[in-house]
Design an enzyme around this catalytic site. Structure first.
Site, PDB file in Angstrom:
ATOM      1  N   HIS A 122       5.136  33.245   5.730  1.00 62.00           N
ATOM      2  CA  HIS A 122       4.904  34.612   5.210  1.00 62.00           C
ATOM      3  C   HIS A 122       3.882  34.625   4.078  1.00 62.00           C
ATOM      4  O   HIS A 122       3.846  35.563   3.271  1.00 62.00           O
ATOM      5  CB  HIS A 122       6.200  35.240   4.635  1.00 62.00           C
ATOM      6  CG  HIS A 122       7.279  35.517   5.627  1.00 62.00           C
ATOM      7  ND1 HIS A 122       8.613  35.353   5.326  1.00 62.00           N
ATOM      8  CD2 HIS A 122       7.231  35.974   6.891  1.00 62.00           C
ATOM      9  CE1 HIS A 122       9.352  35.683   6.374  1.00 62.00           C
ATOM     10  NE2 HIS A 122       8.534  36.061   7.337  1.00 62.00           N
TER      11      HIS A 122
ATOM     12  N   ARG B 241      -3.899  35.769  12.894  1.00 66.85           N
ATOM     13  CA  ARG B 241      -2.770  35.293  12.112  1.00 66.85           C
ATOM     14  C   ARG B 241      -2.271  34.030  12.805  1.00 66.85           C
ATOM     15  O   ARG B 241      -1.831  34.077  13.960  1.00 66.85           O
ATOM     16  CB  ARG B 241      -1.676  36.354  12.086  1.00 66.85           C
ATOM     17  CG  ARG B 241      -0.515  35.892  11.277  1.00 66.85           C
ATOM     18  CD  ARG B 241       0.609  36.883  11.264  1.00 66.85           C
ATOM     19  NE  ARG B 241       1.727  36.284  10.542  1.00 66.85           N
ATOM     20  CZ  ARG B 241       2.958  36.720  10.600  1.00 66.85           C
ATOM     21  NH1 ARG B 241       3.252  37.766  11.338  1.00 66.85           N
ATOM     22  NH2 ARG B 241       3.899  36.113   9.930  1.00 66.85           N
TER      23      ARG B 241
ATOM     24  N   ARG C 169      18.813  33.584  11.419  1.00 65.04           N
ATOM     25  CA  ARG C 169      18.701  32.201  10.933  1.00 65.04           C
ATOM     26  C   ARG C 169      19.717  31.955   9.820  1.00 65.04           C
ATOM     27  O   ARG C 169      19.941  32.821   8.971  1.00 65.04           O
ATOM     28  CB  ARG C 169      17.298  31.931  10.387  1.00 65.04           C
ATOM     29  CG  ARG C 169      16.213  31.991  11.428  1.00 65.04           C
ATOM     30  CD  ARG C 169      14.888  31.497  10.857  1.00 65.04           C
ATOM     31  NE  ARG C 169      13.793  31.789  11.765  1.00 65.04           N
ATOM     32  CZ  ARG C 169      12.765  32.591  11.476  1.00 65.04           C
ATOM     33  NH1 ARG C 169      12.671  33.150  10.280  1.00 65.04           N
ATOM     34  NH2 ARG C 169      11.821  32.816  12.355  1.00 65.04           N
TER      35      ARG C 169
ATOM     36  N   GLU D 127      -0.090  42.534   6.159  1.00 62.87           N
ATOM     37  CA  GLU D 127      -0.716  41.218   6.360  1.00 62.87           C
ATOM     38  C   GLU D 127      -2.089  41.340   7.018  1.00 62.87           C
ATOM     39  O   GLU D 127      -3.002  40.598   6.701  1.00 62.87           O
ATOM     40  CB  GLU D 127       0.212  40.337   7.206  1.00 62.87           C
ATOM     41  CG  GLU D 127       1.413  39.866   6.400  1.00 62.87           C
ATOM     42  CD  GLU D 127       2.654  39.639   7.235  1.00 62.87           C
ATOM     43  OE1 GLU D 127       3.145  40.626   7.831  1.00 62.87           O
ATOM     44  OE2 GLU D 127       3.125  38.494   7.300  1.00 62.87           O
TER      45      GLU D 127
ATOM     46  N   ASN E 254      -2.603  39.255  16.176  1.00 60.36           N
ATOM     47  CA  ASN E 254      -1.407  38.438  15.968  1.00 60.36           C
ATOM     48  C   ASN E 254      -0.836  38.172  17.360  1.00 60.36           C
ATOM     49  O   ASN E 254      -0.193  39.048  17.953  1.00 60.36           O
ATOM     50  CB  ASN E 254      -0.423  39.215  15.088  1.00 60.36           C
ATOM     51  CG  ASN E 254       0.825  38.408  14.788  1.00 60.36           C
ATOM     52  OD1 ASN E 254       1.005  37.299  15.288  1.00 60.36           O
ATOM     53  ND2 ASN E 254       1.705  38.966  13.977  1.00 60.36           N
TER      54      ASN E 254
END
Ligand code: AMP
Length: 410
Positions: free
Chosen positions: A188, A99, A249, A394, A15
């Protein structure tokens, strides 16, 4: 070195961010994680490498690491010749999984080819300028460091490509969809896919028979409505800014309020972007922190703004769960995951309280005694909807995906 290290094949999962490379290594065809780690501050003479093997042995090194290529070379040296080497030579790496945040049109993971690289550069760099160029750098670095080893891109957006058009379109002139690819993509995806597959295993039912709402609550947060294993809606949008309120956010906001703010404060595009993505959410409302642990602490000591931030966070997640119950016509399971979803009993309790009429009843004791990194059922016996806490993984999902795809398909 263990005897196995001489022959086993492994999948390396990467990643790559702007200044970091995270990695995990799995035995190919199995769920065993042999090692994981991170290279931080890539591009600095004081880069930090943290490596952890299966036995939990930790290794740390400070090094001058100029770029992703050097970072990956350093990771390989840990894997091959570190104190707890797990492979003997590079050829044991069957494939490298990356990823990649934005896959644009791709609805499936892909083996990297020249054509894939061209599409990623031409289309997705514009769609995800803060992530995809660095993910791509990782791919190019592996091509140089491990020539001949297949690279597989697994996209955060791919799982959401099954959304129907009426769910992914925005109510703006259609030509902007055609010309600028403005639509909901969702993110996601690998996490939503992973925890929903674990939920189906725990329920001992095929995923193709289930309706599941997955609730990924971390510094970035999103929900997904999954019907028969296919995602039918998700809260993040064209970018990860849409949806629930997050650490920094804003989540959903009237676009006219943003335009008003830009005029009233004479803000430029970049400043506005920074406000919405980096200075809003829990941080912006509380004025103190984006970290839920800090918010909970401040709330306990009577900080009203922290309490407001917490209440907004939970209320907005609850609203999305309600809307997905409507989209799915009820659900078999709700799954909490990621940093907040896995670790904050109070947040889960607040989100799902007073939901009996929707068939959702939390067992407070079970909810408060969830063990870290272990899946748990937290709904009561008379709850119609099973509620789970399932740690996301993940990288494992990416490794499993890699085991299934034809690596020669290049
Ligand atoms: P993630 O993005 O999935 O790594 O999640 C990171 C976030 O999880 C942090 O910013 C914290 O807000 C939150 N978190 C981690 N541990 C806890 C905890 N024990 N209680 C509440 N929030 C937590």
């Amino acid at each position: 070195m263990s005897r196995d290290a001489t022959r086993r094949k492994v999948n390396l999962i990467l990643n790559c961010g702007s200044s970091s490379v995270k990695y995990k290594v799995f035995v190919s065809g199995a769920e065993t994680c042999l090692a994981r780690g991170v290279v931080e501050k890539v591009g600095s003479p004081q880069a930090i490498v943290r490596h952890c093997d299966r036995a939990g042995e930790k290794d740390r090194e400070v090094a001058d690491i100029k770029n992703h290529k050097q970072a990956i070379q350093t990771v390989l040296s840990f894997l091959i010749s570190g104190g707890q080497a797990i492979i003997q030579e590079k050829s044991q790496i069957k494939a490298v999984g990356h990823r990649v945040v934005h896959g644009g049109k791709y609805s499936q993971p892909v083996v990297i080819t020249k054509e894939v690289k061209k599409y990623l550069q031409d289309v997705t760099f514009e769609l995800a300028p803060l992530h995809n160029p660095y993910n791509f750098e990782g791919i190019e670095a592996v091509e140089q460091v491990l020539p001949g080893v297949p690279n597989v891109a697994v996209f955060d957006t791919a799982f959401h490509q099954t959304l129907p058009d009426y769910a992914y379109m925005y109510g703006i002139p259609y030509r902007f969809f055609k010309k600028h690819l403005i639509r909901k993509y969702g993110f996601h995806g690998t996490s939503h896919q992973f925890v929903s597959s674990v939920a189906s295993r725990l329920l001992k039912k095929r995923i193709s028979e289930l309706k599941i709402i997955t609730v990924h609550l971390g510094n970035g947060s999103s929900l997904a409505a999954i019907k028969n294993g296919k995602c039918v809606d998700t809260s993040m949008g064209f970018t990860p800014l849409e949806g629930v309120m997050m650490g920094t956010r804003s989540g959903d906001i009237d676009p006219a309020a943003v335009l008003h703010l830009m005029m009233a404060e004479e803000l430029g595009i970049h400043e506005t972007d920074t406000i919405l993505n980096k200075q809003s959410g829990l941080l912006g409302v509380s004025g103190t922190s984006n970290d839920m642990r800090e918010i909970l602490k401040s709330m306990k000591s009577g900080d009203a703004r922290a309490a407001l931030a917490f209440n907004m966070f939970c209320y907005r997640v609850k609203k999305y769960i309600g809307s997905y119950l409507a989209v799915l016509n009820g659900a078999d399971a709700i799954v909490f995951t990621a940093g907040i979803g896995e670790n904050s009993a109070k947040t889960r309790e607040e989100i799902l309280k007073n939901a009996e009429n929707l068939g959702i009843i939390i067992d407070v004791r079970k909810n408060r005694t969830v063990k870290p990194e272990k899946p748990a059922l937290i709904s009561g016996k008379n709850s119609k909807v099973a509620v789970f806490v399932i740690p996301t993984n993940e990288e494992l999902m990416i490794s499993k995906i890699m085991d299934k795809i034809n690596l020669r398909h290049r």
